[in-house]
Design a protein around this motif. Sequence first.
Motif, mmCIF file in Angstrom:
data_model
loop_
_atom_site.group_PDB
_atom_site.id
_atom_site.type_symbol
_atom_site.label_atom_id
_atom_site.label_comp_id
_atom_site.label_asym_id
_atom_site.label_seq_id
_atom_site.Cartn_x
_atom_site.Cartn_y
_atom_site.Cartn_z
ATOM 1 N N ALA A 114 0.775 -1.283 -0.043
ATOM 2 C CA ALA A 114 -0.020 0.078 0.294
ATOM 3 C C ALA A 114 0.661 1.419 0.082
ATOM 4 C CB ALA A 114 -0.933 -0.054 1.247
ATOM 5 N N GLU A 115 1.809 1.178 -0.907
ATOM 6 C CA GLU A 115 2.317 2.560 -0.762
ATOM 7 C C GLU A 115 1.925 3.670 -1.631
ATOM 8 O OE1 GLU A 115 5.544 5.045 -3.184
ATOM 9 O OE2 GLU A 115 4.216 3.794 -3.806
ATOM 10 N N GLU A 116 1.184 3.182 -2.937
ATOM 11 C CA GLU A 116 0.528 4.045 -3.598
ATOM 12 C C GLU A 116 -0.449 4.802 -2.680
ATOM 13 O OE1 GLU A 116 1.463 4.850 -6.306
ATOM 14 O OE2 GLU A 116 2.623 3.332 -7.312
ATOM 15 N N THR A 117 -1.318 4.159 -1.925
ATOM 16 C CA THR A 117 -2.292 4.836 -1.190
ATOM 17 C C THR A 117 -1.706 5.538 0.252
ATOM 18 O OG1 THR A 117 -2.915 2.828 -0.283
ATOM 19 C CG2 THR A 117 -4.077 3.437 -2.114
ATOM 20 N N PRO B 124 16.771 12.209 2.179
ATOM 21 C CA PRO B 124 15.888 11.973 1.682
ATOM 22 C C PRO B 124 15.620 12.406 0.006
ATOM 23 C CG PRO B 124 15.585 13.261 3.670
ATOM 24 C CD PRO B 124 17.024 13.229 3.083
ATOM 25 N N LEU B 125 14.790 11.618 -0.795
ATOM 26 C CA LEU B 125 14.801 11.713 -1.927
ATOM 27 C C LEU B 125 13.252 11.246 -2.292
ATOM 28 C CD1 LEU B 125 15.773 12.548 -5.029
ATOM 29 C CD2 LEU B 125 16.734 10.091 -5.074
ATOM 30 N N LEU B 126 12.348 11.988 -3.047
ATOM 31 C CA LEU B 126 11.217 11.613 -3.478
ATOM 32 C C LEU B 126 10.330 10.996 -2.384
ATOM 33 C CD1 LEU B 126 12.374 9.652 -6.830
ATOM 34 C CD2 LEU B 126 11.420 11.754 -6.662
ATOM 35 N N ALA B 127 10.602 11.464 -1.228
ATOM 36 C CA ALA B 127 9.634 11.216 -0.020
ATOM 37 C C ALA B 127 8.474 12.215 0.092
ATOM 38 C CB ALA B 127 10.839 11.208 1.184
ATOM 39 N N SER B 128 7.651 11.968 -0.683
ATOM 40 C CA SER B 128 6.333 12.683 -0.699
ATOM 41 C C SER B 128 5.420 11.812 -1.069
ATOM 42 C CB SER B 128 6.519 14.061 -0.818
ATOM 43 O OG SER B 128 6.759 14.163 -2.311
ATOM 44 N N ALA B 129 4.027 12.319 -0.986
ATOM 45 C CA ALA B 129 2.911 11.937 -1.906
ATOM 46 C C ALA B 129 1.902 13.103 -1.963
ATOM 47 C CB ALA B 129 2.331 10.692 -1.191
#
Length: 204
Positions: free
Chosen positions: A149-152, A194-199
């Motif tokens: 459930a990374e995408e959500t 950190p890299l790309l650590a957001s949603a």
Amino acid sequence: MKLAALVLLSLPALYAQADPSLLSFYKGLHQHPELSGHEERTAALLASELRNAGYTVTEHVGKYADGATAAGVVAILKNGPGPTLLLRTETDALPVEEQPGLPYASQHSGVMHACGHDLHMTALLGTARELARRKDRWSGTLLFIAQPAEETIGGAKAMLADNLYGRFGKPDYAIALHDDPYIEAGKVGVISGPLLASATSVDV
């Protein structure tokens, strides 16, 4: 750091030595994608492969807010004294219809590994196998995590809520990866921190 004593081979050399079964593993994942919160087949397959590679594996790690059990996987390989290194992948796919017509295209209508998580899992398995084979060249503990459930967004929270680090140990270092179409084949990009650590979600 004793884990750093592992001498890395060049990418072409590693590719030449790669287990051809990794390609079959990747294609199988791509053909059978599972949406966030439903990664049972994917998690079981990855867990089985990690066990075969010599890791101690725990399945169904993670508790969602509604009490449901998540399909998180934790694999550990202890190899003497030294730091604990965490390597992470994610396991879920996206609600996307696949178009290219590949011979190994998704067999599930409206679901596709469009974000590369099938590739990430394959890279994690290949890394796990190589490090297990080369135990004479490093010491410490490997902690491999397959996050559902990374995408959500909820998968990491679910694993933490299940006392992830209390049960399996807190890592000294952590590594994650993501495929990137802007880096040409045969190369990797590395950054510390950190890299790309957001949603972010946008409704249109």
